[in-house]
Design an enzyme around this catalytic site. Sequence first.
Site, PDB file in Angstrom:
ATOM      1  N   ASP A   1      43.568  40.034  33.596  1.00  0.00           N
ATOM      2  CA  ASP A   1      42.759  40.936  34.678  1.00  0.00           C
ATOM      3  C   ASP A   1      41.316  40.768  34.344  1.00  0.00           C
ATOM      4  O   ASP A   1      40.691  40.814  33.582  1.00  0.00           O
ATOM      5  CB  ASP A   1      43.217  42.336  34.302  1.00  0.00           C
ATOM      6  CG  ASP A   1      42.543  43.481  35.373  1.00  0.00           C
ATOM      7  OD1 ASP A   1      41.917  42.966  36.277  1.00  0.00           O
ATOM      8  OD2 ASP A   1      42.566  44.707  34.902  1.00  0.00           O
TER       9      ASP A   1
ATOM     10  N   ASP B   1      37.904  42.316  35.905  1.00  0.00           N
ATOM     11  CA  ASP B   1      37.347  43.273  36.716  1.00  0.00           C
ATOM     12  C   ASP B   1      35.793  42.756  37.203  1.00  0.00           C
ATOM     13  O   ASP B   1      35.156  42.164  36.387  1.00  0.00           O
ATOM     14  CB  ASP B   1      37.213  44.441  35.735  1.00  0.00           C
ATOM     15  CG  ASP B   1      38.525  45.096  35.343  1.00  0.00           C
ATOM     16  OD1 ASP B   1      39.324  45.089  36.065  1.00  0.00           O
ATOM     17  OD2 ASP B   1      38.871  45.693  34.073  1.00  0.00           O
TER      18      ASP B   1
ATOM     19  N   HIS C   1      43.604  39.197  39.606  1.00  0.00           N
ATOM     20  CA  HIS C   1      44.764  39.441  38.733  1.00  0.00           C
ATOM     21  C   HIS C   1      45.367  37.950  38.781  1.00  0.00           C
ATOM     22  O   HIS C   1      45.732  37.289  39.879  1.00  0.00           O
ATOM     23  CB  HIS C   1      45.991  40.271  39.090  1.00  0.00           C
ATOM     24  CG  HIS C   1      45.403  41.760  38.910  1.00  0.00           C
ATOM     25  ND1 HIS C   1      46.204  42.787  39.546  1.00  0.00           N
ATOM     26  CD2 HIS C   1      44.420  42.214  38.402  1.00  0.00           C
ATOM     27  CE1 HIS C   1      45.477  43.912  39.452  1.00  0.00           C
ATOM     28  NE2 HIS C   1      44.658  43.689  38.646  1.00  0.00           N
TER      29      HIS C   1
ATOM     30  N   GLU D   1      40.891  41.410  30.514  1.00  0.00           N
ATOM     31  CA  GLU D   1      42.151  41.845  29.868  1.00  0.00           C
ATOM     32  C   GLU D   1      43.161  40.820  29.954  1.00  0.00           C
ATOM     33  O   GLU D   1      43.346  40.257  31.112  1.00  0.00           O
ATOM     34  CB  GLU D   1      42.571  43.172  30.326  1.00  0.00           C
ATOM     35  CG  GLU D   1      41.709  44.370  30.443  1.00  0.00           C
ATOM     36  CD  GLU D   1      42.159  45.745  31.130  1.00  0.00           C
ATOM     37  OE1 GLU D   1      43.267  45.875  30.703  1.00  0.00           O
ATOM     38  OE2 GLU D   1      41.383  46.054  32.084  1.00  0.00           O
TER      39      GLU D   1
END
Length: 182
Positions: A96, A98, A132, A149
């Site tokens: 992930d 962001d 993603h 992440e």
Amino acid sequence: MICSTCGKPFDARADARFCSGRCRVAHHRGATIPLAMRRLPRWVRYSAKKAPLTTTGWPASSTNPSTWTTYEAARADDHGIGFGFVLNGDGIAAIDLDHCLTDGVLEPWAREIVDACEGTYVEVSPSGTGLHIFGRGTVGQGRRMNGIEVYDRGRYFTVTGRRFEGAPKRLGNLSGVIASLT
């Protein structure tokens, strides 16, 4: 309301799922999500607060398979605002990124990661400001650092089907990228 196809906010009647006819048609024409993910019964819906939901509207769990469903059931359901994929440690991992897109332009730090993930599925997040990345790999203990992440179990990721820059509809090997990020 958030469009189920493009993820952009729009004003419409309470039960509307798409911002336009174009998004409605794109949603029904076919999946851009890799078959390797679609064929697994590891799908949930999610609320506006990104809490996972079952197709009955009750809370779902990223660690309890009895709260998951098929891709078709999750996609067809209207509880919450979208659907997501559960990672359960079987070799499918996700990264992930962001806040890496500004007005559709990828930040340089994220470009390095995306370029290293060539040959795997990358999509724009529901907010339109993140990405993603789904692929094959093992993470073990998940990691979160500086807006990045990395997980392969015990989490679910929202899924939009909005491929980034024509990314392939398959899961490539993320092992090298995961090793460099953890």
